[in-house]
Design a protein around this motif. Structure first.
Motif, PDB file in Angstrom:
ATOM      1  N   ARG A  97      61.467  -1.144  21.505  1.00  0.00           N
ATOM      2  CA  ARG A  97      60.527  -1.877  22.370  1.00  0.00           C
ATOM      3  C   ARG A  97      59.233  -2.293  21.691  1.00  0.00           C
ATOM      4  O   ARG A  97      58.190  -2.404  22.339  1.00  0.00           O
ATOM      5  N   ASN A  98      59.256  -2.529  20.407  1.00  0.00           N
ATOM      6  CA  ASN A  98      58.082  -3.090  19.736  1.00  0.00           C
ATOM      7  C   ASN A  98      58.060  -4.594  20.014  1.00  0.00           C
ATOM      8  O   ASN A  98      59.100  -5.248  20.051  1.00  0.00           O
TER       9      ASN A  98
ATOM     10  N   LEU B 239      68.136   0.702  16.976  1.00  0.00           N
ATOM     11  CA  LEU B 239      67.215  -0.410  17.201  1.00  0.00           C
ATOM     12  C   LEU B 239      67.421  -0.903  18.628  1.00  0.00           C
ATOM     13  O   LEU B 239      68.512  -1.354  18.989  1.00  0.00           O
ATOM     14  N   VAL B 240      66.377  -0.825  19.460  1.00  0.00           N
ATOM     15  CA  VAL B 240      66.492  -1.082  20.889  1.00  0.00           C
ATOM     16  C   VAL B 240      65.434  -2.082  21.354  1.00  0.00           C
ATOM     17  O   VAL B 240      64.242  -1.913  21.079  1.00  0.00           O
ATOM     18  N   SER B 241      65.862  -3.124  22.047  1.00  0.00           N
ATOM     19  CA  SER B 241      64.973  -4.019  22.814  1.00  0.00           C
ATOM     20  C   SER B 241      63.902  -4.680  21.971  1.00  0.00           C
ATOM     21  O   SER B 241      62.696  -4.489  22.177  1.00  0.00           O
ATOM     22  N   HIS B 242      64.341  -5.496  21.002  1.00  0.00           N
ATOM     23  CA  HIS B 242      63.440  -6.340  20.230  1.00  0.00           C
ATOM     24  C   HIS B 242      63.898  -7.792  20.320  1.00  0.00           C
ATOM     25  O   HIS B 242      65.081  -8.065  20.524  1.00  0.00           O
ATOM     26  N   THR B 243      62.972  -8.721  20.125  1.00  0.00           N
ATOM     27  CA  THR B 243      63.368 -10.114  19.990  1.00  0.00           C
ATOM     28  C   THR B 243      64.264 -10.284  18.772  1.00  0.00           C
ATOM     29  O   THR B 243      65.281 -10.970  18.814  1.00  0.00           O
TER      30      THR B 243
ATOM     31  N   ASN C 265      73.628   1.454   7.421  1.00  0.00           N
ATOM     32  CA  ASN C 265      74.754   2.368   7.501  1.00  0.00           C
ATOM     33  C   ASN C 265      74.691   3.127   8.831  1.00  0.00           C
ATOM     34  O   ASN C 265      73.794   3.940   9.028  1.00  0.00           O
ATOM     35  N   GLY C 266      75.616   2.841   9.735  1.00  0.00           N
ATOM     36  CA  GLY C 266      75.624   3.538  11.009  1.00  0.00           C
ATOM     37  C   GLY C 266      74.468   3.198  11.894  1.00  0.00           C
ATOM     38  O   GLY C 266      73.899   4.057  12.557  1.00  0.00           O
ATOM     39  N   VAL C 267      74.114   1.898  11.968  1.00  0.00           N
ATOM     40  CA  VAL C 267      72.990   1.453  12.799  1.00  0.00           C
ATOM     41  C   VAL C 267      73.511   1.057  14.173  1.00  0.00           C
ATOM     42  O   VAL C 267      74.498   0.341  14.299  1.00  0.00           O
ATOM     43  N   LEU C 268      72.831   1.533  15.223  1.00  0.00           N
ATOM     44  CA  LEU C 268      73.185   1.203  16.597  1.00  0.00           C
ATOM     45  C   LEU C 268      72.206   0.162  17.124  1.00  0.00           C
ATOM     46  O   LEU C 268      70.990   0.377  17.094  1.00  0.00           O
ATOM     47  N   TRP C 269      72.745  -0.949  17.613  1.00  0.00           N
ATOM     48  CA  TRP C 269      71.922  -2.030  18.159  1.00  0.00           C
ATOM     49  C   TRP C 269      72.073  -2.039  19.669  1.00  0.00           C
ATOM     50  O   TRP C 269      73.174  -1.905  20.199  1.00  0.00           O
TER      51      TRP C 269
END
Length: 225
Positions: free
Chosen positions: A176-177, A201-205, A219-223
């Motif tokens: 949320r940045n 990584l949550v709620s960005h433009t 590596n193993g990133v959750l969007w």
């Protein structure tokens, strides 16, 4: 508030509140030597210097510093509203960097070139700057088991603005940045490399912006969202 020149200084608990400096380190200035802080708060301090070498509303470090369980809250400066690290090695454990502001770079923390910062189990929340709402980094930055959330930038890098040698984000939540370009992580410079492992990584433009010539390793990133 506190000026530590060379030698070794240890502070346990306590509060450094509502101080100001003309150039560097409104709350605390470490000029050579080493400082260890355990617990306590650095709150409502200001560093007024206008140049890129000035700042650190809460704390300016030229030397080495270890902070454990410290809260750095509601400080302001031109660079590094909460913390400015200059040609130094700094280790942060369980540190909260909240509600700080910078007129230019690094609302929560500004890391100068050839500096190294490690943050483990920390929180960088609700800070603001022109670039790098949470962190503006030109050095080596390692972030582990930490949260970067709800920071704001007027221009680039709402969460993290990285223009340095290398950075490592491990088991970290970036959420949320906002404002500016809306990037959770903005990677730029000439040969910057950022590795993200098991990171959310949550709620960005834009989750990650990586400009030409630089590298993001995922590596193993959750969007989400």
């Amino acid at each position: 508030g506190v000026y530590a020149e060379t030698g070794s200084v240890t502070l346990s608990g306590g509060e450094v509140i509502s101080n100001s400096a003309s150039y560097k380190g409104g709350g605390m200035c470490v000029w050579g030597g080493s400082v260890t802080l355990s617990g306590g708060q650095i709150i409502h301090n200001t560093a007024k210097g206008p140049t890129a070498w000035d700042g650190g509303g809460g704390m300016f470090v030229l030397g080495s510093a270890t902070l454990n369980g410290v809260q750095i809250i509601s400080n302001s400066a031109s660079h590094g509203g909460g913390l400015y690290v200059y040609l130094s090695n700094v280790t942060l454990s369980g540190v909260q960097i909240i509600d700080n502001s910078a007129a230019s770079g690094g609302g929560g923390m500004f890391i100068w070139t050839d500096s190294s910062v490690t943050l483990n189990g920390g929180e960088i929340t609700n800070n603001s700057a022109r670039r790098g709402g949470g962190v503006g980094s030109g050095g080596t930055f390692t972030l582990t088991n930490s949260v970067v959330s709800d920071n704001r930038a007027d221009d680039l890098g709402s969460g993290l603005y990285i223009e340095g040698d290398s950075s490592l984000l491990l088991h970290t939540t970036i959420a949320r940045n906002r404002d500016g370009d809306g990037s959770g992580v903005y990677i730029t410079g000439i040969t910057s490399t950022v590795a993200l492992t098991n990171t959310v990584l949550v709620s960005h433009t834009v989750g990650i912006t990586c400009t030409p010539g630089n590298t993001a390793i995922l590596n193993g990133v959750l969007w989400y969202s």
